[in-house]
Scaffold this active site. Structure first.
Site, short mmCIF file in Angstrom:
data_model
loop_
_atom_site.label_atom_id
_atom_site.label_comp_id
_atom_site.label_asym_id
_atom_site.label_seq_id
_atom_site.Cartn_x
_atom_site.Cartn_y
_atom_site.Cartn_z
N VAL A 207 1.14 4.25 -3.89
CA VAL A 207 0.48 5.51 -3.80
C VAL A 207 1.94 6.15 -3.61
O VAL A 207 2.55 6.16 -2.56
CB VAL A 207 -0.24 5.52 -2.67
CG1 VAL A 207 -0.91 7.05 -2.63
CG2 VAL A 207 -1.53 4.65 -2.52
N SER B 83 4.94 7.32 2.59
CA SER B 83 3.80 8.17 2.48
C SER B 83 2.91 7.71 3.28
O SER B 83 1.94 8.24 4.00
CB SER B 83 3.41 8.53 1.40
OG SER B 83 3.33 7.48 0.60
N GLY C 180 4.87 5.91 -4.91
CA GLY C 180 6.04 5.07 -4.80
C GLY C 180 6.46 4.77 -3.34
O GLY C 180 5.71 4.88 -2.56
N HIS D 235 -0.84 -13.35 -0.53
CA HIS D 235 -1.96 -13.55 0.30
C HIS D 235 -2.02 -14.98 0.76
O HIS D 235 -2.88 -15.40 1.31
CB HIS D 235 -3.29 -13.60 -0.81
CG HIS D 235 -3.70 -12.09 -1.10
ND1 HIS D 235 -4.63 -11.96 -1.88
CD2 HIS D 235 -3.39 -10.77 -0.33
CE1 HIS D 235 -4.75 -10.30 -2.12
NE2 HIS D 235 -3.95 -9.85 -1.18
N PRO E 128 -5.83 -1.74 -6.48
CA PRO E 128 -6.85 -2.78 -6.98
C PRO E 128 -7.92 -3.15 -5.84
O PRO E 128 -7.45 -3.21 -4.70
CB PRO E 128 -5.66 -3.89 -7.40
CG PRO E 128 -4.43 -3.30 -7.15
CD PRO E 128 -4.53 -2.15 -6.27
N HIS F 83 0.90 -1.28 0.14
CA HIS F 83 -0.02 -0.13 -0.04
C HIS F 83 0.89 1.14 0.09
O HIS F 83 0.35 2.38 -0.31
CB HIS F 83 -1.00 0.00 1.02
CG HIS F 83 -2.25 -0.77 1.12
ND1 HIS F 83 -3.38 -0.54 1.45
CD2 HIS F 83 -2.27 -2.14 0.43
CE1 HIS F 83 -4.37 -1.53 0.96
NE2 HIS F 83 -3.59 -2.69 0.42
N ASP F 84 2.11 1.20 0.57
CA ASP F 84 3.06 2.30 0.41
C ASP F 84 3.50 2.67 -0.97
O ASP F 84 3.44 3.55 -1.61
CB ASP F 84 4.24 2.23 1.33
CG ASP F 84 5.09 3.36 1.25
OD1 ASP F 84 4.46 4.54 1.35
OD2 ASP F 84 6.42 3.39 1.21
N ASP G 208 7.88 5.48 -0.56
CA ASP G 208 8.28 6.49 0.13
C ASP G 208 8.03 6.90 1.35
O ASP G 208 8.13 7.92 1.88
CB ASP G 208 8.09 8.04 -0.66
CG ASP G 208 6.71 8.24 -0.86
OD1 ASP G 208 5.79 7.45 -0.51
OD2 ASP G 208 6.32 9.22 -1.12
N ASP H 87 -5.37 -17.68 2.88
CA ASP H 87 -5.07 -18.92 2.66
C ASP H 87 -5.38 -19.94 3.57
O ASP H 87 -4.93 -20.18 4.54
CB ASP H 87 -3.40 -18.87 2.19
CG ASP H 87 -2.78 -20.34 1.78
OD1 ASP H 87 -3.73 -21.27 1.73
OD2 ASP H 87 -1.66 -20.54 2.15
C1 HEM Z 1 -5.28 -7.19 -7.25
C2 HEM Z 1 -4.36 -6.99 -6.25
C3 HEM Z 1 -4.57 -7.01 -4.79
C4 HEM Z 1 -6.05 -6.90 -4.32
C5 HEM Z 1 -7.06 -6.64 -5.01
C6 HEM Z 1 -5.87 -7.20 -2.75
C7 HEM Z 1 -7.00 -7.12 -1.84
C8 HEM Z 1 -6.73 -7.33 -0.60
C9 HEM Z 1 -7.95 -7.37 0.43
C10 HEM Z 1 -9.24 -6.93 0.21
C11 HEM Z 1 -7.46 -7.60 1.50
C12 HEM Z 1 -8.20 -7.79 2.92
C13 HEM Z 1 -7.95 -6.55 3.66
C14 HEM Z 1 -8.75 -6.48 4.75
O1 HEM Z 1 -10.03 -6.74 5.10
O2 HEM Z 1 -8.21 -5.74 5.94
C15 HEM Z 1 -5.92 -7.99 1.50
C16 HEM Z 1 -5.27 -8.49 2.34
C17 HEM Z 1 -3.74 -8.64 2.20
N1 HEM Z 1 -3.06 -8.34 1.20
FE1 HEM Z 1 -3.80 -7.83 -0.75
N2 HEM Z 1 -4.53 -7.28 -2.43
C18 HEM Z 1 -4.07 -7.26 -3.75
C19 HEM Z 1 -2.49 -7.29 -3.77
C20 HEM Z 1 -1.43 -7.44 -2.91
C21 HEM Z 1 -0.19 -7.44 -2.93
C22 HEM Z 1 0.54 -7.27 -4.10
C23 HEM Z 1 0.26 -7.90 -1.39
C24 HEM Z 1 1.83 -8.01 -1.19
C25 HEM Z 1 2.85 -8.07 -2.03
C26 HEM Z 1 -0.57 -8.08 -0.76
C27 HEM Z 1 -0.49 -8.63 0.51
C28 HEM Z 1 -1.68 -8.77 1.45
C29 HEM Z 1 -1.78 -9.31 2.47
C30 HEM Z 1 -0.21 -9.98 3.18
C31 HEM Z 1 -2.97 -9.23 3.20
C32 HEM Z 1 -3.22 -9.76 4.54
C33 HEM Z 1 -3.09 -8.47 5.74
C34 HEM Z 1 -3.60 -8.76 7.00
O3 HEM Z 1 -3.65 -10.03 7.51
O4 HEM Z 1 -3.39 -8.04 7.55
N3 HEM Z 1 -2.04 -7.77 -1.61
N4 HEM Z 1 -5.75 -7.83 0.14
#
Ligand code: HEM
Length: 323
Positions: A69, A75, A71, A186, A156, A65-66, A73, A238
């Site tokens: 948005v 933010s 880059g 994920h 996304p 998320h950093d 940095d 997962d």
């Molecule tokens: C199409 C791209 C992506 C979408 C739509 C997406 C969407 C989401 C959503 C909706 C959540 C749950 C948020 C919540 O309910 O608090 C989540 C969690 C998470 N995302 Fe993504 N994500 C994307 C890409 C990524 C990428 C690129 C990474 C890391 C390299 C990432 C890492 C994570 C992690 C680790 C969690 C779990 C956070 C936690 O357990 O606190 N995601 N994501």
């Protein structure tokens, strides 16, 4: 000397000057200025995750998320009534205190040297390693940004089509392989019921569940999220190995056990399925090695989005405020 050699020398000189002016990141940037930098971040991350395992996914998601948005940095770390952290997609982000703890230790040892942006990048790497990922060298030398606006915090969304996911990653210089690999993050962490409950009860306003969800899994998700979309209840992205960095997330997607719609779509489109197959195709040790190595490579690529180096940005004294 031939003519083209005369032309080449000044050209190379200009390229060199431009590179020095803009600066760039490199592995071991703090080797002489703060040799303990990486070890300090690593030990803070390790002890935080030992204390609370959910810090690992929280830090990894925060880094994504950093970077998306303005880059990478830092933010995301800035406070303010309309800063990025106040934007709805960031409302669930946690682990700010881990980054702050690392920063305050580093300020004691090497004041004014290590950026918050680098601390976050290293912490994301260490979180992956701590959950079973493979170590990779993370270039450093990023500087911290001055701007953080909620209005720019666009990510996304879990309901994005594959086309939109591809476009959003392409805008950041990331290709389809990077997309599938990075979303493999994920493999650790959880999502709140709010982010996927539409799939369980009223998919696309049909009053029916998403037909692509495996029946037994649908039953399980409905039991976990009986009231539809609340924020407080969280479900493993997962299923069965929420704390382990492995390839089962991809196997689950294939079996209709993806939690987010955006995750399950990765299997439905040949452009992304191709990479999912790569992570589930080979024998277990090989596919694990392939995924873990590719993940590190893709993280380094993501970590270079919108770099602020050289004369740009600053080294914040504390991570939640500009100097
Ligand atoms: C199409 C791209 C992506 C979408 C739509 C997406 C969407 C989401 C959503 C909706 C959540 C749950 C948020 C919540 O309910 O608090 C989540 C969690 C998470 N995302 Fe993504 N994500 C994307 C890409 C990524 C990428 C690129 C990474 C890391 C390299 C990432 C890492 C994570 C992690 C680790 C969690 C779990 C956070 C936690 O357990 O606190 N995601 N994501």
């Amino acid at each position: 000397m031939e003519l083209h050699s005369y032309i080449k020398i000044p050209f190379l000189f200009v390229v060199l000057l431009a590179t020095l002016a803009l600066g760039s990141t490199r592995v071991g940037f703090y080797k002489t200025t703060c040799p303990q930098a990486e070890t300090i971040v690593q030990s803070v991350v390790q002890s935080s995750i030992r204390f609370n395992r959910t810090y690992a996914p929280a830090i990894l998601q925060m880094f994504f998320h950093d970077c998306f948005v303005n880059g990478c940095d830092a933010s995301i770390l800035l406070d303010g009534s309309s800063s990025e952290k106040t934007a709805p997609p960031n409302s669930g982000l946690r682990a700010y205190e881990v980054i702050d703890a690392a920063k305050s230790m580093l300020e004691t040892v090497c004041p004014g040297v290590v950026s918050c942006a680098d601390i976050l990048a290293l912490a994301a790497r260490d979180s992956v390693v701590q959950t079973g990922g493979t170590h990779w060298a993370m270039p450093t030398g990023r500087r911290d940004g001055f701007v953080s606006l909620a209005s720019e915090a666009i990510f996304p969304s879990p309901s994005d089509s594959i086309d939109v996911q591809i476009q959003k990653f392409a805008k950041k210089g990331l290709n389809i392989e990077d997309l599938v690999t990075l979303v493999g993050g994920h493999t650790i962490g959880t999502a709140s019921c709010r982010t996927f409950s539409n799939r369980l009860y009223n998919y696309n306003n049909t009053n029916e569940p998403d037909p692509t969800i495996d029946q037994a899994f649908l039953h399980r998700l409905r039991t976990l999220c009986p009231h539809g979309g609340d924020d407080a209840t969280r479900v493993a992205l997962d299923t069965e190995s929420v704390n382990i960095f492995d390839t089962s997330y991809f196997e689950n997607i294939k079996r209709g056990r993806g939690v987010l719609e955006s995750d399950s779509l990765l299997w439905s489109d040949p452009r992304t399925q191709k990479y999912v197959k790569r992570f589930i195709g080979a024998k277990r040790p090989h596919r694990l090695t392939t995924f873990k190595k590719m993940f590190g490579k893709a993280m380094v690529k993501m970590s270079k989005i919108g770099l602020k180096t050289g004369n740009h940005g600053e080294i914040r004294r504390v991570c939640n405020k500009v100097n």
